[in-house]
Design a protein around this motif. Structure first.
Motif, PDB file in Angstrom:
ATOM      1  N   VAL A   1       0.840  -1.209   0.000  1.00  0.00           N
ATOM      2  CA  VAL A   1       0.000   0.000   0.000  1.00  0.00           C
ATOM      3  C   VAL A   1       0.868   1.250   0.000  1.00  0.00           C
ATOM      4  CG1 VAL A   1      -1.703   1.326   1.316  1.00  0.00           C
ATOM      5  CG2 VAL A   1      -1.938  -1.156   1.124  1.00  0.00           C
ATOM      6  N   GLY A   2       1.914   1.265   0.813  1.00  0.00           N
ATOM      7  CA  GLY A   2       2.784   2.433   0.895  1.00  0.00           C
ATOM      8  C   GLY A   2       3.485   2.738  -0.413  1.00  0.00           C
ATOM      9  N   LEU A   3       3.967   1.701  -1.074  1.00  0.00           N
ATOM     10  CA  LEU A   3       4.667   1.913  -2.349  1.00  0.00           C
ATOM     11  C   LEU A   3       3.720   2.451  -3.419  1.00  0.00           C
ATOM     12  CD1 LEU A   3       6.958  -1.261  -2.514  1.00  0.00           C
ATOM     13  CD2 LEU A   3       7.642   1.099  -1.998  1.00  0.00           C
ATOM     14  N   LEU A   4       2.451   2.077  -3.329  1.00  0.00           N
ATOM     15  CA  LEU A   4       1.489   2.541  -4.332  1.00  0.00           C
ATOM     16  C   LEU A   4       1.156   4.019  -4.183  1.00  0.00           C
ATOM     17  CD1 LEU A   4      -1.056  -0.409  -4.582  1.00  0.00           C
ATOM     18  CD2 LEU A   4       0.654   0.285  -6.253  1.00  0.00           C
ATOM     19  N   LEU A   5       1.538   4.616  -3.064  1.00  0.00           N
ATOM     20  CA  LEU A   5       1.242   6.026  -2.855  1.00  0.00           C
ATOM     21  C   LEU A   5       2.036   6.937  -3.790  1.00  0.00           C
ATOM     22  CD1 LEU A   5       1.053   6.121   1.045  1.00  0.00           C
ATOM     23  CD2 LEU A   5      -0.853   6.157  -0.582  1.00  0.00           C
ATOM     24  N   ILE A   6       3.035   6.381  -4.475  1.00  0.00           N
ATOM     25  CA  ILE A   6       3.826   7.205  -5.395  1.00  0.00           C
ATOM     26  C   ILE A   6       3.192   7.272  -6.780  1.00  0.00           C
ATOM     27  CG2 ILE A   6       5.966   6.674  -4.169  1.00  0.00           C
ATOM     28  CD1 ILE A   6       6.693   4.743  -6.424  1.00  0.00           C
ATOM     29  N   ILE A   7       2.151   6.459  -7.020  1.00  0.00           N
ATOM     30  CA  ILE A   7       1.526   6.492  -8.340  1.00  0.00           C
ATOM     31  C   ILE A   7       0.196   7.230  -8.252  1.00  0.00           C
ATOM     32  CG2 ILE A   7       2.628   4.308  -8.927  1.00  0.00           C
ATOM     33  CD1 ILE A   7      -0.109   2.957  -8.691  1.00  0.00           C
ATOM     34  N   SER A   8      -0.403   7.458  -9.389  1.00  0.00           N
ATOM     35  CA  SER A   8      -1.659   8.196  -9.457  1.00  0.00           C
ATOM     36  C   SER A   8      -2.745   7.500  -8.639  1.00  0.00           C
ATOM     37  CB  SER A   8      -2.111   8.304 -10.915  1.00  0.00           C
ATOM     38  OG  SER A   8      -3.430   8.789 -11.002  1.00  0.00           O
ATOM     39  N   ALA A   9      -3.513   8.298  -7.894  1.00  0.00           N
ATOM     40  CA  ALA A   9      -4.571   7.743  -7.055  1.00  0.00           C
ATOM     41  C   ALA A   9      -5.601   6.976  -7.883  1.00  0.00           C
ATOM     42  CB  ALA A   9      -5.254   8.863  -6.269  1.00  0.00           C
ATOM     43  N   SER A  10      -5.806   7.378  -9.120  1.00  0.00           N
ATOM     44  CA  SER A  10      -6.822   6.754  -9.966  1.00  0.00           C
ATOM     45  C   SER A  10      -6.452   5.341 -10.394  1.00  0.00           C
ATOM     46  CB  SER A  10      -7.079   7.619 -11.202  1.00  0.00           C
ATOM     47  OG  SER A  10      -5.894   7.722 -11.985  1.00  0.00           O
ATOM     48  N   THR A  11      -5.175   5.002 -10.291  1.00  0.00           N
ATOM     49  CA  THR A  11      -4.730   3.672 -10.737  1.00  0.00           C
ATOM     50  C   THR A  11      -4.335   2.753  -9.580  1.00  0.00           C
ATOM     51  OG1 THR A  11      -2.437   4.433 -10.996  1.00  0.00           O
ATOM     52  CG2 THR A  11      -3.889   4.623 -12.914  1.00  0.00           C
ATOM     53  N   ARG A  12      -4.391   3.251  -8.356  1.00  0.00           N
ATOM     54  CA  ARG A  12      -3.900   2.447  -7.217  1.00  0.00           C
ATOM     55  C   ARG A  12      -4.721   1.187  -6.983  1.00  0.00           C
ATOM     56  NH1 ARG A  12      -3.291   7.523  -3.136  1.00  0.00           N
ATOM     57  NH2 ARG A  12      -1.558   8.564  -4.218  1.00  0.00           N
ATOM     58  N   LEU A  13      -6.038   1.309  -7.027  1.00  0.00           N
ATOM     59  CA  LEU A  13      -6.878   0.158  -6.732  1.00  0.00           C
ATOM     60  C   LEU A  13      -6.653  -0.955  -7.746  1.00  0.00           C
ATOM     61  CD1 LEU A  13      -9.047  -1.165  -5.023  1.00  0.00           C
ATOM     62  CD2 LEU A  13     -10.780  -0.003  -6.411  1.00  0.00           C
ATOM     63  N   ALA A  14      -6.652  -0.600  -9.018  1.00  0.00           N
ATOM     64  CA  ALA A  14      -6.435  -1.611 -10.060  1.00  0.00           C
ATOM     65  C   ALA A  14      -5.041  -2.216  -9.944  1.00  0.00           C
ATOM     66  CB  ALA A  14      -6.631  -0.989 -11.441  1.00  0.00           C
ATOM     67  N   THR A  15      -4.050  -1.373  -9.678  1.00  0.00           N
ATOM     68  CA  THR A  15      -2.677  -1.865  -9.571  1.00  0.00           C
ATOM     69  C   THR A  15      -2.527  -2.818  -8.403  1.00  0.00           C
ATOM     70  OG1 THR A  15      -1.849   0.213 -10.506  1.00  0.00           O
ATOM     71  CG2 THR A  15      -0.263  -1.181  -9.345  1.00  0.00           C
ATOM     72  N   LEU A  16      -3.071  -2.442  -7.249  1.00  0.00           N
ATOM     73  CA  LEU A  16      -2.984  -3.312  -6.074  1.00  0.00           C
ATOM     74  C   LEU A  16      -3.701  -4.625  -6.319  1.00  0.00           C
ATOM     75  CD1 LEU A  16      -2.136  -3.627  -3.083  1.00  0.00           C
ATOM     76  CD2 LEU A  16      -4.350  -2.622  -2.457  1.00  0.00           C
ATOM     77  N   THR A  17      -4.860  -4.562  -6.952  1.00  0.00           N
ATOM     78  CA  THR A  17      -5.631  -5.771  -7.236  1.00  0.00           C
ATOM     79  C   THR A  17      -4.854  -6.714  -8.140  1.00  0.00           C
ATOM     80  OG1 THR A  17      -7.721  -4.571  -7.005  1.00  0.00           O
ATOM     81  CG2 THR A  17      -7.773  -6.658  -8.195  1.00  0.00           C
ATOM     82  N   VAL A  18      -4.342  -6.191  -9.227  1.00  0.00           N
ATOM     83  CA  VAL A  18      -3.591  -7.023 -10.176  1.00  0.00           C
ATOM     84  C   VAL A  18      -2.353  -7.607  -9.517  1.00  0.00           C
ATOM     85  CG1 VAL A  18      -2.229  -6.974 -12.299  1.00  0.00           C
ATOM     86  CG2 VAL A  18      -4.452  -5.823 -12.217  1.00  0.00           C
ATOM     87  N   PHE A  19      -1.649  -6.796  -8.741  1.00  0.00           N
ATOM     88  CA  PHE A  19      -0.404  -7.243  -8.130  1.00  0.00           C
ATOM     89  C   PHE A  19      -0.656  -8.374  -7.135  1.00  0.00           C
ATOM     90  CE2 PHE A  19       3.502  -6.681  -5.544  1.00  0.00           C
ATOM     91  CZ  PHE A  19       4.426  -6.814  -6.570  1.00  0.00           C
TER      92      PHE A  19
END
Length: 348
Positions: A146-164
């Motif tokens: 979750v912390g590492l995802l804070l560096i990317i766009s908020a609009s893509t975090r949920l999809a990115t976390l889900t896929v990862f």
């Protein structure tokens, strides 16, 4: 209520489930000593994982949170009292090895436990020194994601976390890892955190189930959990048998609370929820202490089902006292520590 986001500083039903989950895990460990069938108590861990996903998404989504702020707050919340209890156990096991025959607090074992590194203990078990700390290894890995995802766009975090997370769990199913770090970081238990994340997103976007469905989810989840107590080999299907019911129960509760269908104001459960982390960390030592005291007056708890309730009450009481005397004062000492764009010190 947070004026900046319109979100509550605490969701009471979440706090209540935290308390019940911690007591459930304590009851499970107590049942192993008193010959009571209560394996379902271990499902409290799965509830914790879903709650963690929910809370982490709720405190970061839609807020200007820096990575330093997030990691700093997680460390302040999780690490200090875990270190206190772990180091106390290491000292006690060194001074009174007869009370801890299975523990061998070697320096590498203690250090890896304190640093949340999954490893095999000197006794061959796949646990940190404080056994229930195995769940914190999962928590810390999820916080890292979750912390590492804070560096990317908020609009893509949920999809990115889900896929990862889906990719990681698929890798774990395809490859028979032996290394403890790889096993942890590709475990299907990560899906429970992800389920909590999606529940939080439903809360934020006002897409929770209607009242009739929320009640159905609550009772069906609770029914499956109760029935699972008599199922063999739950561990092999844990996410299905315990994770999904935990998600159903939490979805039902938060939906009913947000719709104001229920307005929970239960002081005892609120106290247990606030104390849940302390109860969870201290209960195994508390049960051991109670067992030793009972043995000194000639009471052997082995195979004595009627002793589970008083042992559990004692262990929970010790956890609440630890919360008041250690966790709260320690949190107060650490509160002045600031991080860039602080996200606050209290979980919802």
């Amino acid at each position: 209520m947070s004026l900046a986001t319109g979100r509550p500083s605490q969701i009471l039903s979440i706090q209540y489930v935290r308390g019940i989950a911690a007591i459930g895990v304590a009851a499970f460990h107590g049942s192993l000593l008193t010959n009571v069938s209560f394996s379902v108590g271990n499902a409290g861990v799965d509830a914790f994982f879903v709650i963690s996903g929910f809370v982490m998404w709720l405190i970061t989504s839609g807020r200007n949170v820096t990575m330093a702020a997030f990691f700093g707050q997680r460390i302040k919340r999780v690490v200090p009292i875990y270190w206190v209890v772990t180091l106390f156990l290491a000292l006690a096991a060194s001074l009174k090895p007869n009370l801890f025959p299975r523990e061998n607090p070697t320096v590498p074992h203690v250090v890896e436990s304190l640093l949340f590194i999954p490893h095999v203990a000197p006794n061959g078990a796949a646990w940190p020194l404080l056994i229930q700390g195995w769940t914190l290894n999962y928590e810390m890995f999820f916080y890292l994601l979750v912390g590492l995802l804070l560096i990317i766009s908020a609009s893509t975090r949920l999809a990115t976390l889900t896929v990862f997370i889906v990719i990681l769990t698929c890798i774990g199913r395809l490859f028979p890892f032996v290394d403890r770090i790889a096993l942890t970081d590709t475990s299907p238990l990560l899906l429970e955190f992800l389920a909590g994340v999606w529940l939080a997103q439903a809360w934020i976007s006002d897409r929770l189930p209607p009242v009739w469905l929320a009640w159905s989810m609550l009772w069906s989840g609770a029914s499956v959990l109760v029935a699972s107590n008599w199922l063999p080999n739950v561990e092999g299907f844990r996410v299905l048998i315990w994770g999904i019911p935990a998600l159903l129960i939490l979805t039902g509760l938060v939906s009913l609370e947000k719709s104001k269908t229920i307005r929970p104001r239960l002081r005892l459960l609120k106290l247990l929820g606030d104390s849940s982390y302390s109860i969870y960390l201290t209960h195994s030592l508390a049960i051991l202490a109670i067992t030793v005291l009972l043995a000194r007056i000639g009471v052997n708890i082995a195979g004595q089902p009627y002793l589970l309730a008083p042992i559990l009450v004692g262990a929970v009481a010790i956890g609440v006292v630890f919360y008041w005397l250690v966790e709260r004062p320690l949190a107060g000492l650490l509160r002045p520590v600031r991080f860039p764009q602080n996200i606050g010190t209290q979980d919802p």
